[in-house]
Structure formats: structure tokens, C-alpha cells
Design a protein around this motif. Structure first.
Motif, PDB file in Angstrom:
ATOM      1  N   GLU A 230      25.560  14.922  12.073  1.00 28.11           N
ATOM      2  CA  GLU A 230      24.437  15.079  13.003  1.00 28.11           C
ATOM      3  C   GLU A 230      24.930  15.506  14.380  1.00 28.11           C
ATOM      4  OE1 GLU A 230      20.447  12.688  14.537  1.00 28.11           O
ATOM      5  OE2 GLU A 230      21.971  11.632  13.346  1.00 28.11           O
ATOM      6  N   GLU A 231      26.000  14.893  14.846  1.00 29.55           N
ATOM      7  CA  GLU A 231      26.553  15.273  16.146  1.00 29.55           C
ATOM      8  C   GLU A 231      27.068  16.709  16.118  1.00 29.55           C
ATOM      9  OE1 GLU A 231      29.874  13.763  19.439  1.00 29.55           O
ATOM     10  OE2 GLU A 231      29.818  12.856  17.437  1.00 29.55           O
ATOM     11  N   ASN A 234      24.203  19.102  16.348  1.00 27.04           N
ATOM     12  CA  ASN A 234      23.647  19.122  17.706  1.00 27.04           C
ATOM     13  C   ASN A 234      24.529  19.909  18.668  1.00 27.04           C
ATOM     14  OD1 ASN A 234      21.428  17.590  16.951  1.00 27.04           O
ATOM     15  ND2 ASN A 234      22.373  15.639  17.535  1.00 27.04           N
ATOM     16  N   THR A 237      24.182  23.632  17.957  1.00 20.40           N
ATOM     17  CA  THR A 237      22.883  24.139  18.404  1.00 20.40           C
ATOM     18  C   THR A 237      22.830  24.272  19.919  1.00 20.40           C
ATOM     19  OG1 THR A 237      21.774  23.122  16.506  1.00 20.40           O
ATOM     20  CG2 THR A 237      20.400  23.697  18.405  1.00 20.40           C
TER      21      THR A 237
END
Length: 247
Positions: A230-231, A234, A237
């Protein structure tokens, strides 16, 4: 920049290898199908899957690969032993989002150019580099091509991307890898995806600012838990989001 969570299969199990040594696999005791679904649930838009048994000419993982493609809920970029037109068309028919071709490109470049035109945005060229030359046959055979010459041979071919691996410094010397990958990304007209570079999230930040880098494979670091998916997503992105100017 796109993050490709990466799974490598050997004898039906998730593994990672040291510089492609098939007899020295580290086994991860996880369910491959559930792992792929978890990556999708976390927000990954694609995943990369390499079948090491197929590299050795065995189809022992084919049923599992099909199941992952069917149930992952995200497109799968498939690599490993795809060396004939029949292999390419079989896996595209089975639903693979993209297939990665390396050895076949060295053996029969005209066929690969034809397949790339027939299957736009579904063929990826693998450029696996060791001591300045492109390797084939699952990193076992040194070709006569430098990576630059190999890329130039396919300059007008509509590949989805070019997947670059620096075998010589695989997971050891990230600075050397970034130098090689940066140079090849600058040399290539086609977007480059980096393999084997990400050991921590900071590596994603650095990759994101290299010209023409479209993505990165992240496998070993996910299984070792030195990178959180998830990190990583992120960070990838946010890397090119506009930053407000100070007044």
C-alpha cells in the motif's frame, strides 16, 4: 509510475531466487491465489507472474497460472518460457493481460515484431543484462547483443514496455542498477519497467524521477516485508503529483 507486485512460481509454490539460480529457491509459505487477490484488494492495478518451471520447459504450474489469471481481479503480466507463437497466443487466449518475451526475441526477431503488431499493448520485451550483454534461456545463455543494440533492433515495434533486469547487480548494488536502467530508459523509445531494483520504498521514489521509467516490479521486498504494498503504491502515485508553489 506503476508498481507490479511480483510473484515467482516453482513447483506450485511462491519462491524467490538469487540471480536466477533455480536450485537455490527461497520458498514462501503463502497461497499464490490468495496472495494475488490480496494485492488486488490493496489497490494494485497489475501484477507480474513468472513461472520458473516453464523456463525449464515444464508445464507443472500451468493450471495454477490459469487460476491466478482467472481469479486475481487485476491483469496479469506473465513471464517464463514463452518462446513460441503458440505459447504467446495460448496465454493471451487464457486471459493474460501481457506476456513477456526475451529468448524468442533473440532467436526470431521478425516473429516477435509480427506478434507485437497483432497484439498491441500485450507484448513486453525482456532485456536481461549480465556483464554488458543480453542473456537468454532463463539467464543461462549469453547472446551477442548489447542491451542498446537489442533495444535498437526493435525500435519501431509496438511493445507495451521493455522490462530491464541487471542480473550482475541483482538486489546487491542498487546504484549500479539505477545507472544501467536509467541509461537504457533514455536510450529506448518504449517505456521501461525496472526489475530487481526495489528493496525499500525510497527506491521507488528514486525510480519515479528517472525519465521514461514507467514502472517497477516489486517481489522479494514484499515477501520479506521490507516494502509494504500500500505504501509503495501511494509513493508511486504521488511521485509526479503537482506541488503547490510558495507565494
Amino acid at each position: 509510475m506503476r508498481i507490479y507486485p511480483t510473484m515467482e512460481l516453482q513447483n506450485g509454490r511462491c519462491v524467490t531466487l538469487d540471480k536466477g539460480r533455480l536450485d537455490e529457491a527461497m520458498i514462501w509459505h503463502v497461497d499464490p491465489v490468495e496472495t494475488a487477490r490480496r494485492w488486488a484488494a490493496t489497490g494494485a492495478e497489475w501484477m507480474h507472474l513468472t513461472d520458473f518451471d516453464a523456463v525449464e520447459g515444464r508445464d507443472t504450474n500451468s493450471g495454477l497460472v490459469e487460476e491466478i489469471i482467472r481469479s486475481a481481479e487485476i491483469p496479469v503480466q506473465l513471464a517464463g518460457g514463452i518462446r513460441t507463437r503458440e505459447n504467446v497466443e495460448y496465454w493471451i487466449d487464457k486471459g493474460a493481460g501481457r506476456v513477456v518475451i526475451g529468448t524468442m526475441a533473440a532467436r526470431d526477431p521478425n516473429l516477435v515484431k509480427e506478434l507485437a503488431k497483432l497484439h498491441p499493448d500485450q507484448i513486453v520485451l525482456a532485456v536481461d543484462v549480465w556483464r554488458g550483454y543480453v542473456m537468454t534461456e532463463g539467464w543461462r545463455t549469453q547472446s551477442a547483443f548489447t542491451p542498446e543494440a537489442f533495444i535498437d533492433a526493435f525500435a519501431d515495434t509496438p511493445f507495451a514496455s521493455i522490462l530491464v533486469t541487471d542480473i550482475d547487480s541483482d538486489m546487491e548494488d542498487v546504484e549500479a542498477q539505477l545507472g544501467l536502467i536509467s541509461g537504457l530508459a533514455q536510450h529506448s523509445r518504449t517505456p521501461v519497467v525496472a526489475s530487481g531494483v526495489v528493496r525499500k520504498v525510497d527506491d521507488i521514489s528514486r525510480l519515479a524521477y528517472i525519465h521514461n521509467i514507467a514502472g517497477a516490479l516489486v517481489g522479494r521486498a514484499l515477501f520479506r516485508k521490507t516494502v509494504d504494498l500500500e505504501e509503495a503504491l501511494n509513493v508511486a502515485t504521488a511521485a509526479h503529483e503537482p506541488v503547490a508553489q510558495f507565494q
